[in-house]
Design a protein around this motif. Sequence first.
Motif, PDB file in Angstrom:
ATOM      1  N   THR A   1       0.831  -1.206   0.000  1.00  0.00           N
ATOM      2  CA  THR A   1       0.000   0.000   0.000  1.00  0.00           C
ATOM      3  C   THR A   1       0.866   1.257   0.000  1.00  0.00           C
ATOM      4  OG1 THR A   1      -1.698  -1.212   1.202  1.00  0.00           O
ATOM      5  CG2 THR A   1      -1.853   1.189   1.224  1.00  0.00           C
ATOM      6  N   GLU A   2       1.906   1.254   0.825  1.00  0.00           N
ATOM      7  CA  GLU A   2       2.809   2.407   0.877  1.00  0.00           C
ATOM      8  C   GLU A   2       3.431   2.659  -0.498  1.00  0.00           C
ATOM      9  OE1 GLU A   2       6.340   1.586   3.069  1.00  0.00           O
ATOM     10  OE2 GLU A   2       7.123   3.647   2.946  1.00  0.00           O
ATOM     11  N   LEU A   3       3.931   1.598  -1.096  1.00  0.00           N
ATOM     12  CA  LEU A   3       4.627   1.740  -2.373  1.00  0.00           C
ATOM     13  C   LEU A   3       3.666   2.121  -3.496  1.00  0.00           C
ATOM     14  CD1 LEU A   3       6.933  -1.352  -1.858  1.00  0.00           C
ATOM     15  CD2 LEU A   3       7.697   1.034  -2.013  1.00  0.00           C
ATOM     16  N   THR A   4       2.517   1.472  -3.504  1.00  0.00           N
ATOM     17  CA  THR A   4       1.537   1.760  -4.549  1.00  0.00           C
ATOM     18  C   THR A   4       1.012   3.189  -4.423  1.00  0.00           C
ATOM     19  OG1 THR A   4       0.943  -0.566  -4.727  1.00  0.00           O
ATOM     20  CG2 THR A   4      -0.661   1.021  -5.542  1.00  0.00           C
ATOM     21  N   ASP A   5       0.854   3.662  -3.192  1.00  0.00           N
ATOM     22  CA  ASP A   5       0.398   5.047  -3.017  1.00  0.00           C
ATOM     23  C   ASP A   5       1.411   6.030  -3.577  1.00  0.00           C
ATOM     24  OD1 ASP A   5      -1.988   4.336  -1.941  1.00  0.00           O
ATOM     25  OD2 ASP A   5      -1.409   4.656   0.151  1.00  0.00           O
ATOM     26  N   LEU A   6       2.695   5.752  -3.409  1.00  0.00           N
ATOM     27  CA  LEU A   6       3.709   6.635  -3.981  1.00  0.00           C
ATOM     28  C   LEU A   6       3.581   6.696  -5.497  1.00  0.00           C
ATOM     29  CD1 LEU A   6       6.858   5.775  -1.844  1.00  0.00           C
ATOM     30  CD2 LEU A   6       5.646   7.971  -1.955  1.00  0.00           C
ATOM     31  N   ILE A   7       3.336   5.527  -6.090  1.00  0.00           N
ATOM     32  CA  ILE A   7       3.185   5.494  -7.548  1.00  0.00           C
ATOM     33  C   ILE A   7       1.942   6.264  -7.962  1.00  0.00           C
ATOM     34  CG2 ILE A   7       2.866   3.990  -9.542  1.00  0.00           C
ATOM     35  CD1 ILE A   7       4.386   1.841  -7.866  1.00  0.00           C
ATOM     36  N   ARG A   8       0.867   6.088  -7.193  1.00  0.00           N
ATOM     37  CA  ARG A   8      -0.366   6.832  -7.482  1.00  0.00           C
ATOM     38  C   ARG A   8      -0.117   8.330  -7.467  1.00  0.00           C
ATOM     39  NH1 ARG A   8      -3.404   2.876  -4.301  1.00  0.00           N
ATOM     40  NH2 ARG A   8      -4.724   1.747  -5.772  1.00  0.00           N
ATOM     41  N   LEU A   9       0.774   8.785  -6.572  1.00  0.00           N
ATOM     42  CA  LEU A   9       1.053  10.219  -6.460  1.00  0.00           C
ATOM     43  C   LEU A   9       2.033  10.693  -7.525  1.00  0.00           C
ATOM     44  CD1 LEU A   9       1.344  10.396  -2.574  1.00  0.00           C
ATOM     45  CD2 LEU A   9      -0.501  11.329  -4.006  1.00  0.00           C
ATOM     46  N   GLY A  10       2.449   9.770  -8.388  1.00  0.00           N
ATOM     47  CA  GLY A  10       3.381  10.158  -9.448  1.00  0.00           C
ATOM     48  C   GLY A  10       4.810  10.248  -8.960  1.00  0.00           C
ATOM     49  N   GLU A  11       5.095   9.642  -7.799  1.00  0.00           N
ATOM     50  CA  GLU A  11       6.449   9.749  -7.249  1.00  0.00           C
ATOM     51  C   GLU A  11       7.257   8.484  -7.471  1.00  0.00           C
ATOM     52  OE1 GLU A  11       6.587  11.486  -3.437  1.00  0.00           O
ATOM     53  OE2 GLU A  11       4.971  12.906  -3.893  1.00  0.00           O
ATOM     54  N   VAL A  12       6.941   7.777  -8.544  1.00  0.00           N
ATOM     55  CA  VAL A  12       7.629   6.506  -8.806  1.00  0.00           C
ATOM     56  C   VAL A  12       9.143   6.688  -8.860  1.00  0.00           C
ATOM     57  CG1 VAL A  12       7.180   6.821 -11.285  1.00  0.00           C
ATOM     58  CG2 VAL A  12       7.835   4.593 -10.421  1.00  0.00           C
ATOM     59  N   ASP A  13       9.611   7.829  -9.379  1.00  0.00           N
ATOM     60  CA  ASP A  13      11.059   7.988  -9.524  1.00  0.00           C
ATOM     61  C   ASP A  13      11.753   8.328  -8.210  1.00  0.00           C
ATOM     62  OD1 ASP A  13      11.328   7.240 -12.161  1.00  0.00           O
ATOM     63  OD2 ASP A  13      10.856   9.236 -12.922  1.00  0.00           O
ATOM     64  N   THR A  14      10.973   8.514  -7.152  1.00  0.00           N
ATOM     65  CA  THR A  14      11.595   8.733  -5.842  1.00  0.00           C
ATOM     66  C   THR A  14      11.702   7.426  -5.059  1.00  0.00           C
ATOM     67  OG1 THR A  14       9.556   9.084  -4.588  1.00  0.00           O
ATOM     68  CG2 THR A  14      10.426  10.972  -5.798  1.00  0.00           C
ATOM     69  N   ILE A  15      11.106   6.363  -5.591  1.00  0.00           N
ATOM     70  CA  ILE A  15      11.114   5.082  -4.877  1.00  0.00           C
ATOM     71  C   ILE A  15      12.503   4.448  -4.932  1.00  0.00           C
ATOM     72  CG2 ILE A  15      10.233   2.713  -4.910  1.00  0.00           C
ATOM     73  CD1 ILE A  15       7.558   3.799  -5.832  1.00  0.00           C
ATOM     74  N   THR A  16      12.984   4.014  -3.779  1.00  0.00           N
ATOM     75  CA  THR A  16      14.240   3.267  -3.738  1.00  0.00           C
ATOM     76  C   THR A  16      13.979   1.927  -3.082  1.00  0.00           C
ATOM     77  OG1 THR A  16      15.073   3.787  -1.530  1.00  0.00           O
ATOM     78  CG2 THR A  16      15.380   5.468  -3.249  1.00  0.00           C
ATOM     79  N   ALA A  17      14.949   1.053  -3.200  1.00  0.00           N
ATOM     80  CA  ALA A  17      14.811  -0.286  -2.631  1.00  0.00           C
ATOM     81  C   ALA A  17      14.883  -0.261  -1.111  1.00  0.00           C
ATOM     82  CB  ALA A  17      15.890  -1.191  -3.205  1.00  0.00           C
ATOM     83  N   HIS A  18      15.138   0.915  -0.537  1.00  0.00           N
ATOM     84  CA  HIS A  18      15.186   1.019   0.933  1.00  0.00           C
ATOM     85  C   HIS A  18      13.799   0.950   1.546  1.00  0.00           C
ATOM     86  CE1 HIS A  18      19.445   2.135   0.905  1.00  0.00           C
ATOM     87  NE2 HIS A  18      19.173   2.863  -0.171  1.00  0.00           N
ATOM     88  N   LEU A  19      12.796   1.285   0.751  1.00  0.00           N
ATOM     89  CA  LEU A  19      11.428   1.310   1.265  1.00  0.00           C
ATOM     90  C   LEU A  19      10.859  -0.094   1.371  1.00  0.00           C
ATOM     91  CD1 LEU A  19      10.031   4.289  -0.866  1.00  0.00           C
ATOM     92  CD2 LEU A  19      10.810   4.332   1.521  1.00  0.00           C
ATOM     93  N   GLY A  20       9.966  -0.303   2.337  1.00  0.00           N
ATOM     94  CA  GLY A  20       9.280  -1.581   2.500  1.00  0.00           C
ATOM     95  C   GLY A  20      10.015  -2.504   3.452  1.00  0.00           C
ATOM     96  N   GLU A  21       9.233  -3.134   4.335  1.00  0.00           N
ATOM     97  CA  GLU A  21       9.858  -3.997   5.342  1.00  0.00           C
ATOM     98  C   GLU A  21      10.157  -5.380   4.749  1.00  0.00           C
ATOM     99  OE1 GLU A  21       7.612  -4.107   8.962  1.00  0.00           O
ATOM    100  OE2 GLU A  21       8.773  -5.787   9.796  1.00  0.00           O
ATOM    101  N   TYR A  22       9.164  -5.996   4.132  1.00  0.00           N
ATOM    102  CA  TYR A  22       9.324  -7.313   3.503  1.00  0.00           C
ATOM    103  C   TYR A  22       9.377  -7.194   1.986  1.00  0.00           C
ATOM    104  CZ  TYR A  22       7.893  -9.576   7.910  1.00  0.00           C
ATOM    105  OH  TYR A  22       7.798 -10.020   9.189  1.00  0.00           O
ATOM    106  N   LEU A  23       8.566  -6.241   1.483  1.00  0.00           N
ATOM    107  CA  LEU A  23       8.396  -6.088   0.029  1.00  0.00           C
ATOM    108  C   LEU A  23       9.073  -4.809  -0.411  1.00  0.00           C
ATOM    109  CD1 LEU A  23       6.634  -7.567  -2.225  1.00  0.00           C
ATOM    110  CD2 LEU A  23       4.934  -5.774  -1.786  1.00  0.00           C
ATOM    111  N   GLN A  24       9.927  -4.887  -1.430  1.00  0.00           N
ATOM    112  CA  GLN A  24      10.599  -3.690  -1.923  1.00  0.00           C
ATOM    113  C   GLN A  24      10.375  -3.578  -3.427  1.00  0.00           C
ATOM    114  OE1 GLN A  24      14.903  -5.952  -2.528  1.00  0.00           O
ATOM    115  NE2 GLN A  24      14.853  -4.088  -1.337  1.00  0.00           N
ATOM    116  N   ILE A  25      10.697  -2.420  -3.963  1.00  0.00           N
ATOM    117  CA  ILE A  25      10.624  -2.202  -5.412  1.00  0.00           C
ATOM    118  C   ILE A  25      12.034  -1.944  -5.915  1.00  0.00           C
ATOM    119  CG2 ILE A  25       9.910  -0.547  -7.180  1.00  0.00           C
ATOM    120  CD1 ILE A  25       7.194  -0.385  -5.906  1.00  0.00           C
TER     121      ILE A  25
END
Lengths: 217, 217
Positions: B146-170
């Motif tokens: 949900t955290e990661l998908t919400d970032l994508i929804r906000l158009g912030e996909v390019d700010t996502i790093t593999a540091h995010l997410g406890e079990y699941l990362q992008i």
Amino acid sequence: MEELLSRARSIAGRTLGELAERQHISVPPDQRRAKGWAGQLLEAILGATAKSRADMDFEAIGVELKTLPVNHRGLPAESTYVCVVPLTNLEELTWETSWVRKKLSHVLWVPVQASKDVPLAQRRVGTALLWSPDPDHEAVLRADWTELTDLIRLGEVDTITAHLGEYLQIRPKAADSHARRAGVDEEGHIVPTLPRGFYLRALFTREILGRYYTTLR
Amino acid sequence: MEELLSRARSIAGRTLGELAERQHISVPPDQRRAKGWAGQLLEAILGATAKSRADMDFEAIGVELKTLPVNHRGLPAESTYVCVVPLTNLEELTWETSWVRKKLSHVLWVPVQASKDVPLAQRRVGTALLWSPDPDHEAVLRADWTELTDLIRLGEVDTITAHLGEYLQIRPKAADSHARRAGVDEEGHIVPTLPRGFYLRALFTREILGRYYTTLR
DNA sequence: ATGGATCCACCTATGGATCCCT
DNA sequence: AGGGATCCATAGGTGGATCCAT
């Protein structure tokens, strides 16, 4: 654009065999197992970009290259494939934004002999013609496109036959009749449907060529 | 499902070389140029359907097959790829309808030795484990997704790093860093974006294996 | 003559993941 | 150690069209 036409005309009178040799491409015995062979040969000869992508052949100048198989009298013998028929997400689609209109806005027609009694390698390329639809043509194309697209919008895609459309028709475009693609039925449900393409009737391309040769005289 | 588990356990202890021979598949020198080799070998051995389609490996029973590369202590050494990250048309998407949840609902984990100092052909298959996330696991996965998908929804996909997410990362999932796929920016415009995938962190798969082996004792 | 059926090439997306530099 | 980068196989879609039975 004029430079492209010059190049296309510089190969008028050459045989497919000569052009294939120039590209180090071998000539198949016939087109039963290589239906797109002549078209792809001419793309290579004329330096078309956008190989097999959903884009114009000559991207920079917005020109679509079409080989036109002509009979012994120089008249188109076959219909001409234009593009796939969109079967879903038609809400926003209009003639102005359609792929058909875009692809047909500028076409480089290259006639190629297609009589079965001439071996493939000996068939000759004709004089290329750079064409855009005149207002009369575009009005008919728009009407055909609108009629056909409206049927698809109503979920009646499976009632469409190649009999519909004056210049533009819809026919199957698939590996075989078992192929299926997402479509929409009368209740708006997504259902598997035979993939189809837009094609220009031979009578239309005959008219294009005919007008041109008449003008020449 | 139990039958599948039995088949998977029947190859425990076998080497990849033995299994490859059984399938008449040759063993590459290393995995630098055949990164998916072990996974595809095990698919063949276990008779997975849905080869390279966007569907479950064992369609009929809804089970996903995952090889789990383990180090000399039997612990996962690498993250596990789950599926591509959807970057557009996220309006209707929820955790319940997500591919991540669907793929992870039933997983057949097959541990495979992955220590670089053992030649590929001599690496052994471990004891397979049929797993479904328990409520605690699912809660964390849902929160990450949900955290990661919400970032994508906000158009912030390019700010996502593999540091995010406890079990699941992008992380990136592409031929190389120049690959581009349609994405959405902060103004809602479609922009070219690096394709990405959802991955399970190794710490999570370590926990899955660890709990299981603890239970065994 | 032509509507429906079919054929090849090429590219792209997905599914299988591990590599490798910092 | 692990985040970012990368690699292969395969299926599917599109673009090139012509074939062929009626």
